[in-house]
Design a protein around this motif. Sequence first.
Motif, PDB file in Angstrom:
ATOM      1  N   TYR A 154       0.952  -1.269   0.254  1.00 28.16           N
ATOM      2  CA  TYR A 154       0.273   0.176   0.188  1.00 28.16           C
ATOM      3  C   TYR A 154       0.737   0.775  -0.139  1.00 28.16           C
ATOM      4  O   TYR A 154       2.125   1.299   0.437  1.00 28.16           O
TER       5      TYR A 154
ATOM      6  N   CYS B 123      -9.038  11.212   3.020  1.00 23.45           N
ATOM      7  CA  CYS B 123      -8.924  10.408   2.060  1.00 23.45           C
ATOM      8  C   CYS B 123      -7.772  10.698   1.660  1.00 23.45           C
ATOM      9  O   CYS B 123      -7.685  12.146   0.837  1.00 23.45           O
TER      10      CYS B 123
ATOM     11  N   GLN C  81      -2.530  -0.029  -4.477  1.00 20.37           N
ATOM     12  CA  GLN C  81      -2.306  -0.758  -4.172  1.00 20.37           C
ATOM     13  C   GLN C  81      -1.746  -2.655  -4.201  1.00 20.37           C
ATOM     14  O   GLN C  81      -2.486  -1.800  -5.741  1.00 20.37           O
TER      15      GLN C  81
ATOM     16  N   SER D 119      -7.787   5.909   1.500  1.00 14.95           N
ATOM     17  CA  SER D 119      -7.796   5.490   2.133  1.00 14.95           C
ATOM     18  C   SER D 119      -7.740   6.522   3.505  1.00 14.95           C
ATOM     19  O   SER D 119      -7.310   7.517   3.162  1.00 14.95           O
TER      20      SER D 119
ATOM     21  N   TYR E 202       0.634   3.528   5.828  1.00 11.49           N
ATOM     22  CA  TYR E 202       1.071   3.256   5.099  1.00 11.49           C
ATOM     23  C   TYR E 202       2.379   3.418   4.632  1.00 11.49           C
ATOM     24  O   TYR E 202       2.436   4.656   5.150  1.00 11.49           O
TER      25      TYR E 202
END
Length: 119
Positions: A74, A87, A92, A104, A110
């Motif tokens: 990710y 977000c 990914q 996300s 990440y």
Amino acid sequence: MVVIKDFFIYLQKEVFSVISNRIWLLINNCTTVWTTINGVNGRLFTSNFNGATLFLPAAGGRLSEPGNVGSYGYYWSRSLHFASPFCADILQFSSSNDMAVDGSYRLIGYTVRAVRVTQ
């Protein structure tokens, strides 16, 4: 593939940025293969234009505990996701041919990958 032994010295000589919302350019203009380099699982991207390579380790992610290390990657982009300012866009991927650009919540841990900006 270039192996950088001291990233911070290299960083001082070049201009770097975090992957932008042009992630689709990376996906659409490269061939990819799941591989292991120096004992690290990940996806190797090879440019369809000049053969340049970029290896992204399957570093997993972290919310409260690390998860999916070695099987999923990710990577944050520097672009906010269109659906919410809370977000950001991510790339990914997994060991299967699954690869996607999604959004996300920015509080999730990440990987941030700096890439060289060409002029």
